[in-house]
Design a protein around this motif. Structure first.
Motif, mmCIF file in Angstrom:
data_model
loop_
_atom_site.group_PDB
_atom_site.id
_atom_site.type_symbol
_atom_site.label_atom_id
_atom_site.label_comp_id
_atom_site.label_asym_id
_atom_site.label_seq_id
_atom_site.Cartn_x
_atom_site.Cartn_y
_atom_site.Cartn_z
ATOM 1 N N ARG A 284 0.839 -1.207 0.000
ATOM 2 C CA ARG A 284 0.000 0.000 0.000
ATOM 3 C C ARG A 284 0.872 1.255 0.000
ATOM 4 N NH1 ARG A 284 -0.263 2.904 4.614
ATOM 5 N NH2 ARG A 284 0.450 1.942 6.564
ATOM 6 N N PRO A 285 0.350 2.385 -0.456
ATOM 7 C CA PRO A 285 1.088 3.648 -0.348
ATOM 8 C C PRO A 285 1.456 3.938 1.106
ATOM 9 C CG PRO A 285 -0.775 3.905 -1.829
ATOM 10 C CD PRO A 285 -0.921 2.543 -1.189
ATOM 11 N N GLY A 286 2.694 4.299 1.328
ATOM 12 C CA GLY A 286 3.187 4.502 2.683
ATOM 13 C C GLY A 286 3.719 3.249 3.337
ATOM 14 N N GLY A 287 3.537 2.098 2.676
ATOM 15 C CA GLY A 287 4.008 0.840 3.234
ATOM 16 C C GLY A 287 5.499 0.642 3.049
ATOM 17 N N THR A 288 6.035 -0.362 3.732
ATOM 18 C CA THR A 288 7.476 -0.614 3.785
ATOM 19 C C THR A 288 7.835 -1.894 3.053
ATOM 20 O OG1 THR A 288 7.627 0.480 5.949
ATOM 21 C CG2 THR A 288 9.456 -0.964 5.318
ATOM 22 N N LEU A 289 8.819 -1.808 2.180
ATOM 23 C CA LEU A 289 9.399 -2.975 1.513
ATOM 24 C C LEU A 289 10.747 -3.272 2.157
ATOM 25 C CD1 LEU A 289 9.511 -5.059 -0.863
ATOM 26 C CD2 LEU A 289 10.641 -3.257 -2.200
ATOM 27 N N VAL A 290 10.959 -4.523 2.569
ATOM 28 C CA VAL A 290 12.264 -4.932 3.088
ATOM 29 C C VAL A 290 12.709 -6.166 2.316
ATOM 30 C CG1 VAL A 290 11.878 -3.962 5.382
ATOM 31 C CG2 VAL A 290 11.280 -6.343 4.950
ATOM 32 N N LEU A 291 13.998 -6.239 2.028
ATOM 33 C CA LEU A 291 14.493 -7.369 1.245
ATOM 34 C C LEU A 291 15.973 -7.584 1.512
ATOM 35 C CD1 LEU A 291 16.262 -6.007 -1.286
ATOM 36 C CD2 LEU A 291 13.986 -5.468 -2.107
ATOM 37 N N ASP A 292 16.451 -8.753 1.102
ATOM 38 C CA ASP A 292 17.890 -9.014 1.053
ATOM 39 C C ASP A 292 18.142 -10.010 -0.063
ATOM 40 O OD1 ASP A 292 17.455 -11.633 2.740
ATOM 41 O OD2 ASP A 292 16.861 -10.017 4.086
ATOM 42 N N THR A 293 19.302 -9.880 -0.684
ATOM 43 C CA THR A 293 19.633 -10.733 -1.812
ATOM 44 C C THR A 293 21.132 -10.665 -2.081
ATOM 45 O OG1 THR A 293 18.967 -11.315 -4.078
ATOM 46 C CG2 THR A 293 19.230 -8.966 -3.588
ATOM 47 N N LEU A 294 21.577 -11.402 -3.086
ATOM 48 C CA LEU A 294 22.986 -11.439 -3.460
ATOM 49 C C LEU A 294 23.241 -10.579 -4.683
ATOM 50 C CD1 LEU A 294 23.533 -15.268 -2.979
ATOM 51 C CD2 LEU A 294 24.688 -13.469 -1.679
ATOM 52 N N ASN A 295 24.318 -9.817 -4.634
ATOM 53 C CA ASN A 295 24.645 -8.894 -5.707
ATOM 54 C C ASN A 295 25.251 -9.637 -6.904
ATOM 55 O OD1 ASN A 295 24.906 -6.448 -7.008
ATOM 56 N ND2 ASN A 295 25.939 -5.447 -5.297
ATOM 57 N N ASP A 296 25.058 -9.070 -8.066
ATOM 58 C CA ASP A 296 25.580 -9.656 -9.303
ATOM 59 C C ASP A 296 26.978 -9.120 -9.561
ATOM 60 O OD1 ASP A 296 25.850 -10.945 -11.713
ATOM 61 O OD2 ASP A 296 24.624 -9.518 -12.839
ATOM 62 N N VAL B 100 8.642 2.795 -5.202
ATOM 63 C CA VAL B 100 9.323 2.516 -3.936
ATOM 64 C C VAL B 100 10.746 3.046 -3.994
ATOM 65 C CG1 VAL B 100 10.151 0.726 -2.353
ATOM 66 C CG2 VAL B 100 7.927 0.473 -3.455
ATOM 67 N N ARG B 101 11.064 3.941 -3.102
ATOM 68 C CA ARG B 101 12.424 4.479 -3.012
ATOM 69 C C ARG B 101 13.232 3.588 -2.083
ATOM 70 N NH1 ARG B 101 11.567 10.703 -1.507
ATOM 71 N NH2 ARG B 101 10.030 9.725 -0.128
ATOM 72 N N LEU B 102 14.046 2.752 -2.667
ATOM 73 C CA LEU B 102 14.775 1.732 -1.921
ATOM 74 C C LEU B 102 16.180 2.216 -1.596
ATOM 75 C CD1 LEU B 102 14.310 -1.339 -1.071
ATOM 76 C CD2 LEU B 102 15.766 -1.874 -3.044
ATOM 77 N N ALA B 103 16.560 2.084 -0.344
ATOM 78 C CA ALA B 103 17.933 2.328 0.084
ATOM 79 C C ALA B 103 18.575 0.983 0.401
ATOM 80 C CB ALA B 103 17.968 3.225 1.314
ATOM 81 N N VAL B 104 19.792 0.758 -0.072
ATOM 82 C CA VAL B 104 20.455 -0.531 0.155
ATOM 83 C C VAL B 104 21.737 -0.328 0.950
ATOM 84 C CG1 VAL B 104 19.485 -1.516 -1.964
ATOM 85 C CG2 VAL B 104 21.778 -0.510 -2.008
ATOM 86 N N ARG B 105 22.125 -1.377 1.637
ATOM 87 C CA ARG B 105 23.393 -1.387 2.359
ATOM 88 C C ARG B 105 23.939 -2.808 2.367
ATOM 89 N NH1 ARG B 105 21.858 -0.832 8.843
ATOM 90 N NH2 ARG B 105 20.645 -2.774 9.000
ATOM 91 N N GLY B 106 25.252 -2.920 2.388
ATOM 92 C CA GLY B 106 25.872 -4.226 2.483
ATOM 93 C C GLY B 106 25.739 -4.792 3.880
ATOM 94 N N ALA C 24 28.452 -3.461 -0.497
ATOM 95 C CA ALA C 24 27.281 -4.256 -0.877
ATOM 96 C C ALA C 24 27.625 -5.224 -2.006
ATOM 97 C CB ALA C 24 26.142 -3.335 -1.302
ATOM 98 N N ALA C 25 28.915 -5.518 -2.185
ATOM 99 C CA ALA C 25 29.347 -6.310 -3.331
ATOM 100 C C ALA C 25 28.910 -7.767 -3.269
ATOM 101 C CB ALA C 25 30.869 -6.243 -3.464
ATOM 102 N N VAL C 26 28.584 -8.264 -2.063
ATOM 103 C CA VAL C 26 28.175 -9.665 -1.943
ATOM 104 C C VAL C 26 26.707 -9.742 -1.525
ATOM 105 C CG1 VAL C 26 28.604 -11.885 -0.817
ATOM 106 C CG2 VAL C 26 30.528 -10.384 -1.416
ATOM 107 N N LEU C 27 26.438 -9.461 -0.288
ATOM 108 C CA LEU C 27 25.098 -9.592 0.273
ATOM 109 C C LEU C 27 24.604 -8.203 0.668
ATOM 110 C CD1 LEU C 27 22.865 -11.523 1.473
ATOM 111 C CD2 LEU C 27 24.238 -11.566 3.567
ATOM 112 N N TYR C 28 23.360 -7.901 0.349
ATOM 113 C CA TYR C 28 22.857 -6.584 0.719
ATOM 114 C C TYR C 28 21.391 -6.624 1.121
ATOM 115 C CZ TYR C 28 21.054 -6.240 -4.135
ATOM 116 O OH TYR C 28 20.403 -6.442 -5.335
ATOM 117 N N GLN C 29 21.037 -5.682 1.992
ATOM 118 C CA GLN C 29 19.661 -5.451 2.421
ATOM 119 C C GLN C 29 19.112 -4.230 1.704
ATOM 120 O OE1 GLN C 29 20.089 -4.690 6.645
ATOM 121 N NE2 GLN C 29 19.151 -6.656 7.172
#
Length: 257
Positions: free
Chosen positions: A146-158, A201-207, A245-250
């Motif tokens: 929903r608008p105003g809602g939060t997306l959280v994720l983690d994955t492996l970088n290419d 969604v304006r996503l900010a990432v960090r390693g 964030a070269a390997v794993l990032y949130q």
């Protein structure tokens, strides 16, 4: 996929399967909730992902956990006030998610059967590097949010570093599943940020990474029986931020309204 570390665990070797074959999760169904099992790192990542989930701001708030597996995120968000829906393609894992308090939905991440804008939080943990079309999974994650809602994720970088660390090095350790990842599916962090932006969604990432010292102790305790008897590696490592964030990032972002 090569032997799943049966020599270290005493279990029967799993069938040889292609990399990233979803059937591997059926082969490893008994490993999900073993804290020192094949999916141990997913427990650590679930705890770190849960830290990005805000406390629910309204009654009946909904958290949609896409690629929930056996529901490892559940205990870490149980007190935050959400109805927790788990979406996964693997029925054997999803049954365990239901046993751990999630409302299970058997579906593909590229076609989530939930209404648009229903979720206050969408969690996409360690999924995008496993799906054939990660962009389509992002479309669905952003759609149900929903608008105003939060997306959280983690994955492996290419990246080359990610392929070396996640495949060539990680798969050398006893008990680590071989072939669970296909490096061709790893997700470039900049491309992911751009794709999320296209869907509001304006996503900010960090390693992130496991704590180095605790990880070494955990591996020694796992591989050396005498060390484990002395209690070495009994405490699981935590996932902590790191400069790269070269390997794993949130990622964490809010959907514009």
């Amino acid at each position: 996929m090569r032997d799943q570390g049966a020599g270290a665990t005493g279990r029967r070797p799993a069938p040889v399967r292609p990399r990233n074959d979803p059937a591997q999760y059926d082969d490893l169904v008994d490993e999900w909730w073993r804290p020192d099992g094949a999916f141990a790192m997913l427990h650590w990542l679930a705890e770190a992902r849960a830290a990005l989930v805000p406390v629910a701001s309204r009654p009946d708030a909904l958290l949609v956990d896409i690629g929930c597996g056996a529901g490892l995120l559940g205990p870490h968000v149980a007190g935050k006030g959400y109805r927790h829906v788990g979406v996964d393609l693997t029925r054997s894992a999803l049954r365990q998610a239901g046993d751990h308090g999630l409302l299970p939905v058997n579906a593909d991440a590229a076609a989530v059967p939930l209404r648009t804008g229903c979720a206050d939080v969408v969690a996409v943990g360690e999924l995008l590097e496993h799906v054939p079309d990660w962009r389509r999974a992002v479309v669905e994650a952003c759609r149900v949010l929903r608008p105003g809602g939060t997306l959280v994720l983690d994955t492996l970088n290419d990246t080359a570093m990610s392929r070396v660390v996640s495949i060539r090095i990680a798969e050398l350790f006893p008990g680590v599943p071989r072939g669970i990842h296909d490096p061709r599916l790893f997700v470039d962090a900049r491309a992911l940020v751009a794709e999320c932006a296209r869907h509001g969604v304006r996503l900010a990432v960090r390693g992130v990474r496991p704590q180095t010292g605790a990880m070494l102790r955990w591996l020694i305790g796992r591989a050396v029986p005498a060390a484990r008897q002395r209690g070495v590696g009994r405490v699981a490592p935590r996932i902590v931020p790191t400069w790269s964030a070269a390997v794993l990032y949130q990622g964490r972002g809010l959907k514009e309204g």
